[in-house]
Design a protein around this motif. Structure first.
Motif, PDB file in Angstrom:
ATOM      1  N   ARG A  10       0.852  -1.194   0.000  1.00 38.14           N
ATOM      2  CA  ARG A  10       0.000   0.000   0.000  1.00 38.14           C
ATOM      3  C   ARG A  10       0.889   1.246   0.000  1.00 38.14           C
ATOM      4  O   ARG A  10       1.587   1.515   0.976  1.00 38.14           O
ATOM      5  N   GLU A  34      -0.848  -0.984  -4.530  1.00 41.59           N
ATOM      6  CA  GLU A  34      -2.077  -0.206  -4.452  1.00 41.59           C
ATOM      7  C   GLU A  34      -1.702   1.219  -4.054  1.00 41.59           C
ATOM      8  O   GLU A  34      -0.934   1.418  -3.107  1.00 41.59           O
ATOM      9  N   TYR A  36      -2.666   3.875  -2.053  1.00 40.34           N
ATOM     10  CA  TYR A  36      -3.604   3.965  -0.927  1.00 40.34           C
ATOM     11  C   TYR A  36      -3.901   5.407  -0.521  1.00 40.34           C
ATOM     12  O   TYR A  36      -5.049   5.757  -0.240  1.00 40.34           O
ATOM     13  N   SER A  50      -6.196  12.010  -6.059  1.00 38.25           N
ATOM     14  CA  SER A  50      -6.777  10.788  -5.503  1.00 38.25           C
ATOM     15  C   SER A  50      -7.852  10.208  -6.415  1.00 38.25           C
ATOM     16  O   SER A  50      -7.884   9.003  -6.673  1.00 38.25           O
ATOM     17  N   ASN A  54      -7.504   6.753  -8.176  1.00 33.67           N
ATOM     18  CA  ASN A  54      -8.313   5.862  -7.337  1.00 33.67           C
ATOM     19  C   ASN A  54      -7.669   5.538  -5.991  1.00 33.67           C
ATOM     20  O   ASN A  54      -7.722   4.409  -5.509  1.00 33.67           O
ATOM     21  N   LYS A  56      -7.408   5.728  -1.894  1.00 32.45           N
ATOM     22  CA  LYS A  56      -8.453   5.698  -0.863  1.00 32.45           C
ATOM     23  C   LYS A  56      -8.453   6.954   0.007  1.00 32.45           C
ATOM     24  O   LYS A  56      -9.490   7.380   0.510  1.00 32.45           O
ATOM     25  N   LYS A  57      -7.276   7.534   0.214  1.00 28.33           N
ATOM     26  CA  LYS A  57      -7.157   8.686   1.110  1.00 28.33           C
ATOM     27  C   LYS A  57      -6.503   9.868   0.402  1.00 28.33           C
ATOM     28  O   LYS A  57      -5.577   9.679  -0.399  1.00 28.33           O
ATOM     29  N   ASN A  70      -1.857   2.395   7.753  1.00 31.80           N
ATOM     30  CA  ASN A  70      -2.153   1.446   6.677  1.00 31.80           C
ATOM     31  C   ASN A  70      -1.149   1.511   5.533  1.00 31.80           C
ATOM     32  O   ASN A  70      -1.203   0.690   4.612  1.00 31.80           O
TER      33      ASN A  70
END
Length: 327
Positions: A10, A34, A36, A50, A54, A56-57, A70
């Motif tokens: 991540r 990924e 992240y 973001s 794509n 997440k944060k 994470n």
């Protein structure tokens, strides 16, 4: 890494400029990666980045990203002058760091970063992507194996024209602007990675009105009379090639030698150009290597090692000293 058993790395990205976009684009091509989280000083910019990739944060400050438990790895793509500060922040929170070149502004800063990585037992690597590109690895192997004999001379240049603009990071002295740190690092890298540390160096430069270098010509002198002629400039477009003149042939990395390119080999018998059929921008190769180091729980790269990064920045320091460039 938070969980050494999981397969997905991540990633977070700090600094969302042009290079970060390229890195993020190629990160999407890597199966076990990924994107992240991303961070900018601007929430609007973070949100847009973001959404585009794509993630997440999306954070509006670097500290928040560094505290996100994470995240396994962070790619730092801020201006040169911020590399040390941003790297230390992430290392303090136990996050592995892939930091864009130049590693920092000088050897003292690089030593501090490496010391912190060792203290925290966390992976740290300078993101000099050229080292990991297949065409460059091909050339390194041919030179190391002396496929065409010993190197007699080498040349490497990197130049493009940009109108002087104090609003651009490239021309901002406080951010480490100028040709040497931004693009001169690549010809110097080409010399150090193939010929090693020179015995002596000569250099001369021209300067913009704010004191940053507009162009820099360098000559690295090695034993047995081998010379590396190197150049960086923001005043003109140059071929941006790396050429190795060997005893039994010439190896030329063609235009944009530092990025995905072709290699032409010329001998008395024939001339052959090798196409490496790149499908990406090229940043995936260093990311894949970094992922492997993380999975193997390594804290240092065997390719872009701490010793090599130290040698690279200290060579840059020495050139700056010769041309009297002070930040």
């Amino acid at each position: 890494m938070n969980n050494s058993n999981h397969k997905i790395i991540r990633w977070g990205i700090i600094g969302l400029g042009n290079i970060a976009n390229k890195f993020a684009t190629d990160l999407l091509t890597i199966d076990n990666s990924e994107l992240y989280a991303v961070a900018s000083r601007s929430q609007v910019k973070a949100d847009a980045f973001s959404k585009k990739y794509n993630a997440k944060k999306a954070y509006n400050n670097y500290e928040a990203l560094a505290k996100d438990e994470n995240i396994d790895a962070v790619y730092i793509a801020t201006p040169h002058a911020l590399h040390k500060e941003n790297t230390l922040l992430c290392l303090e929170h136990g996050i592995a760091v892939l930091c864009e070149k130049p590693f920092a502004m000088n050897g003292i800063e690089v030593d501090e970063m490496i010391l912190k990585a060792k203290e925290k037992n966390v992976l740290l690597m300078e993101a000099l992507w050229t080292y990991f590109l297949p065409h460059y690895q091909f050339v390194l192997k041919a030179l190391q194996n002396k496929t065409y004999g010993n190197i007699l001379k080498m040349e490497a240049d990197f130049g493009f024209y940009r109108a002087f603009n104090t609003n651009s990071r490239l021309f901002e002295k406080s951010l480490g602007g100028g040709s040497l740190l931004d693009i001169g690092i690549y010809p110097i890298f080409a010399a150090l990675s193939t010929l090693g540390k020179p015995e002596t160096m000569n250099a001369n430069a021209t300067f913009f009105e704010n004191g940053i270098d507009a162009s820099c010509n360098m000559s690295f002198n090695y034993k047995n009379g081998v010379i590396a002629d190197l150049k960086s400039t923001l005043l003109e477009d140059t071929p941006t090639q790396a050429i190795f003149y060997c005893e039994n042939g010439t190896i030329k990395i063609n235009t944009q030698f530092h990025s995905p390119s072709t290699v032409t080999i010329t001998t008395n018998e024939k001339e052959e150009t090798i196409d490496f059929n790149y499908k990406t921008i090229g940043y995936n190769y260093e990311a894949i290597h970094f992922n492997e180091l993380l999975i193997q729980e390594k804290t240092e790269s065997d390719i872009m090692s701490f010793n090599f990064s130290k040698q690279l920045i200290k060579t840059l320091d020495e050139v700056r000293k010769i041309i009297k460039l002070n930040y």
